[in-house]
Design a protein around this motif. Structure first.
Motif, PDB file in Angstrom:
ATOM      1  N   PRO A   1      -9.342  -3.405 -14.541  1.00 36.64           N
ATOM      2  CA  PRO A   1      -7.939  -2.976 -14.418  1.00 36.64           C
ATOM      3  C   PRO A   1      -7.022  -3.592 -15.478  1.00 36.64           C
ATOM      4  O   PRO A   1      -6.129  -4.390 -15.184  1.00 36.64           O
ATOM      5  CB  PRO A   1      -7.551  -3.419 -13.005  1.00 36.64           C
ATOM      6  CG  PRO A   1      -8.396  -4.607 -12.752  1.00 36.64           C
ATOM      7  CD  PRO A   1      -9.689  -4.383 -13.516  1.00 36.64           C
TER       8      PRO A   1
ATOM      9  N   ILE B   1      -0.185   1.805  -7.856  1.00 35.85           N
ATOM     10  CA  ILE B   1      -0.413   1.079  -6.598  1.00 35.85           C
ATOM     11  C   ILE B   1       0.664   0.020  -6.370  1.00 35.85           C
ATOM     12  O   ILE B   1       1.285   0.000  -5.307  1.00 35.85           O
ATOM     13  CB  ILE B   1      -1.839   0.498  -6.533  1.00 35.85           C
ATOM     14  CG1 ILE B   1      -2.853   1.642  -6.455  1.00 35.85           C
ATOM     15  CG2 ILE B   1      -1.989  -0.447  -5.338  1.00 35.85           C
ATOM     16  CD1 ILE B   1      -4.302   1.223  -6.582  1.00 35.85           C
ATOM     17  N   PRO B   2       0.940  -0.858  -7.348  1.00 36.61           N
ATOM     18  CA  PRO B   2       2.035  -1.819  -7.115  1.00 36.61           C
ATOM     19  C   PRO B   2       3.382  -1.118  -6.894  1.00 36.61           C
ATOM     20  O   PRO B   2       4.198  -1.579  -6.091  1.00 36.61           O
ATOM     21  CB  PRO B   2       2.066  -2.660  -8.398  1.00 36.61           C
ATOM     22  CG  PRO B   2       0.724  -2.493  -9.001  1.00 36.61           C
ATOM     23  CD  PRO B   2       0.243  -1.130  -8.602  1.00 36.61           C
TER      24      PRO B   2
ATOM     25  N   ALA C   1     -11.383  -0.282  -9.612  1.00 36.71           N
ATOM     26  CA  ALA C   1     -10.095  -0.733 -10.140  1.00 36.71           C
ATOM     27  C   ALA C   1      -9.009  -0.634  -9.067  1.00 36.71           C
ATOM     28  O   ALA C   1      -8.149  -1.514  -8.951  1.00 36.71           O
ATOM     29  CB  ALA C   1      -9.703   0.090 -11.368  1.00 36.71           C
ATOM     30  N   ALA C   2      -9.063   0.434  -8.272  1.00 33.72           N
ATOM     31  CA  ALA C   2      -8.075   0.615  -7.205  1.00 33.72           C
ATOM     32  C   ALA C   2      -8.189  -0.487  -6.150  1.00 33.72           C
ATOM     33  O   ALA C   2      -7.166  -0.999  -5.667  1.00 33.72           O
ATOM     34  CB  ALA C   2      -8.244   1.987  -6.558  1.00 33.72           C
TER      35      ALA C   2
ATOM     36  N   ILE D   1      -9.276  -3.512  -6.642  1.00 26.82           N
ATOM     37  CA  ILE D   1      -8.745  -4.734  -7.259  1.00 26.82           C
ATOM     38  C   ILE D   1      -7.218  -4.715  -7.249  1.00 26.82           C
ATOM     39  O   ILE D   1      -6.575  -5.694  -6.863  1.00 26.82           O
ATOM     40  CB  ILE D   1      -9.294  -4.908  -8.693  1.00 26.82           C
ATOM     41  CG1 ILE D   1     -10.807  -5.156  -8.660  1.00 26.82           C
ATOM     42  CG2 ILE D   1      -8.564  -6.034  -9.432  1.00 26.82           C
ATOM     43  CD1 ILE D   1     -11.486  -5.041 -10.017  1.00 26.82           C
ATOM     44  N   MET D   2      -6.645  -3.590  -7.642  1.00 29.64           N
ATOM     45  CA  MET D   2      -5.179  -3.488  -7.676  1.00 29.64           C
ATOM     46  C   MET D   2      -4.586  -3.531  -6.280  1.00 29.64           C
ATOM     47  O   MET D   2      -3.517  -4.105  -6.073  1.00 29.64           O
ATOM     48  CB  MET D   2      -4.743  -2.204  -8.398  1.00 29.64           C
ATOM     49  CG  MET D   2      -5.016  -2.210  -9.883  1.00 29.64           C
ATOM     50  SD  MET D   2      -4.397  -3.677 -10.748  1.00 29.64           S
ATOM     51  CE  MET D   2      -2.650  -3.598 -10.400  1.00 29.64           C
TER      52      MET D   2
ATOM     53  N   ASN E   1     -12.926   3.960 -11.137  1.00 29.09           N
ATOM     54  CA  ASN E   1     -11.539   4.061 -10.721  1.00 29.09           C
ATOM     55  C   ASN E   1     -11.354   3.493  -9.308  1.00 29.09           C
ATOM     56  O   ASN E   1     -10.353   2.832  -9.025  1.00 29.09           O
ATOM     57  CB  ASN E   1     -11.090   5.526 -10.781  1.00 29.09           C
ATOM     58  CG  ASN E   1      -9.607   5.681 -10.836  1.00 29.09           C
ATOM     59  OD1 ASN E   1      -8.898   4.851 -11.375  1.00 29.09           O
ATOM     60  ND2 ASN E   1      -9.117   6.775 -10.283  1.00 29.09           N
TER      61      ASN E   1
ATOM     62  N   ARG F   1      -3.059   1.474 -12.085  1.00 29.37           N
ATOM     63  CA  ARG F   1      -2.687   0.071 -12.289  1.00 29.37           C
ATOM     64  C   ARG F   1      -1.182  -0.125 -12.137  1.00 29.37           C
ATOM     65  O   ARG F   1      -0.724  -1.202 -11.819  1.00 29.37           O
ATOM     66  CB  ARG F   1      -3.141  -0.392 -13.673  1.00 29.37           C
ATOM     67  CG  ARG F   1      -4.639  -0.502 -13.792  1.00 29.37           C
ATOM     68  CD  ARG F   1      -5.095   0.015 -15.157  1.00 29.37           C
ATOM     69  NE  ARG F   1      -6.514  -0.084 -15.348  1.00 29.37           N
ATOM     70  CZ  ARG F   1      -7.401   0.796 -14.920  1.00 29.37           C
ATOM     71  NH1 ARG F   1      -7.012   1.849 -14.258  1.00 29.37           N
ATOM     72  NH2 ARG F   1      -8.679   0.634 -15.148  1.00 29.37           N
TER      73      ARG F   1
ATOM     74  N   MET G   1      -3.144   2.949  -2.515  1.00 24.31           N
ATOM     75  CA  MET G   1      -4.415   3.018  -3.229  1.00 24.31           C
ATOM     76  C   MET G   1      -4.982   4.435  -3.189  1.00 24.31           C
ATOM     77  O   MET G   1      -5.428   4.970  -4.211  1.00 24.31           O
ATOM     78  CB  MET G   1      -5.434   2.038  -2.643  1.00 24.31           C
ATOM     79  CG  MET G   1      -6.768   2.066  -3.377  1.00 24.31           C
ATOM     80  SD  MET G   1      -8.051   1.073  -2.602  1.00 24.31           S
ATOM     81  CE  MET G   1      -8.648   2.202  -1.361  1.00 24.31           C
TER      82      MET G   1
ATOM     83  N   LEU H   1      -4.589  -7.191  -5.265  1.00 28.74           N
ATOM     84  CA  LEU H   1      -3.528  -7.919  -5.967  1.00 28.74           C
ATOM     85  C   LEU H   1      -2.151  -7.552  -5.429  1.00 28.74           C
ATOM     86  O   LEU H   1      -1.290  -8.421  -5.258  1.00 28.74           O
ATOM     87  CB  LEU H   1      -3.606  -7.640  -7.471  1.00 28.74           C
ATOM     88  CG  LEU H   1      -4.817  -8.211  -8.204  1.00 28.74           C
ATOM     89  CD1 LEU H   1      -4.866  -7.693  -9.640  1.00 28.74           C
ATOM     90  CD2 LEU H   1      -4.810  -9.721  -8.165  1.00 28.74           C
ATOM     91  N   SER H   2      -1.942  -6.262  -5.162  1.00 29.27           N
ATOM     92  CA  SER H   2      -0.643  -5.826  -4.619  1.00 29.27           C
ATOM     93  C   SER H   2      -0.443  -6.381  -3.209  1.00 29.27           C
ATOM     94  O   SER H   2       0.662  -6.790  -2.847  1.00 29.27           O
ATOM     95  CB  SER H   2      -0.568  -4.293  -4.585  1.00 29.27           C
ATOM     96  OG  SER H   2      -0.598  -3.776  -5.875  1.00 29.27           O
TER      97      SER H   2
END
Length: 155
Positions: free
Chosen positions: A107, A29-30, A141-142, A144-145, A138, A26, A43, A148-149
């Motif tokens: 996430p 990745i950003p 979640a990756a 999704i992140m 995981n 979380r 990712m 978003l990133s």
């Protein structure tokens, strides 16, 4: 040569951040995307890094906690971690592998692979079942992140 070292050091940083409790992928990745990595690259590194501690937690957490409980200095810490994790693990208890997958997939802080692995170990889930549920959650979640990133940094 310096470009290769910089490239590798950025990748290693993302992997190490992903392997850390609380931050996990979380944060990794950003962070990777902010360094200029493609979101997909960040990712993949985030998934790799965040999965590194999982087998160790699933296999060795209970024996380590058992030894730590014998020492007054560590007993309170172990009881705090156990109580905190089990309080969050109600859906994991109720839905087993599916509950673990969903728990890890969300996430948000304290719902990642570290807490999921600790809960799975404390609930005596089979290694294979827990590992694959954590891995699948995981990956969700990756994704999704990464999305978003990607949106935040505009690739």
């Amino acid at each position: 040569m310096t470009n290769i070292i910089k490239f590798l050091s950025d990748e290693i940083m993302v992997i190490l951040i992903a392997a850390m409790p609380v931050l996990e992928l979380r944060g990794a990745i950003p962070f990777g995307v902010s360094l200029g990595m493609h979101p997909l690259h960040a990712m993949i590194l985030g998934i790799l890094g965040s999965m590194l501690p999982v087998p160790f937690l699933l296999l060795f957490l209970k024996p380590v906690f058992r030894e730590m409980r014998k020492h007054r200095l560590f007993k309170r810490f172990v009881e705090w971690v156990t109580h905190r994790t089990m309080r969050k693990a109600t859906n994991i208890k109720k839905y087993s592998a599916l509950g673990l997958l969903i728990f890890v997939a969300v996430p948000l802080p304290t719902t990642g692979v570290w807490t999921g692995s600790i809960a799975a170990a404390l609930l005596d889930m089979r290694f294979r079942t827990a590992f694959f549920a954590i891995f699948a959650g995981n990956c969700i979640a990756a994704l999704i992140m990464m999305a978003l990133s990607h949106a935040a940094f505009g690739f």
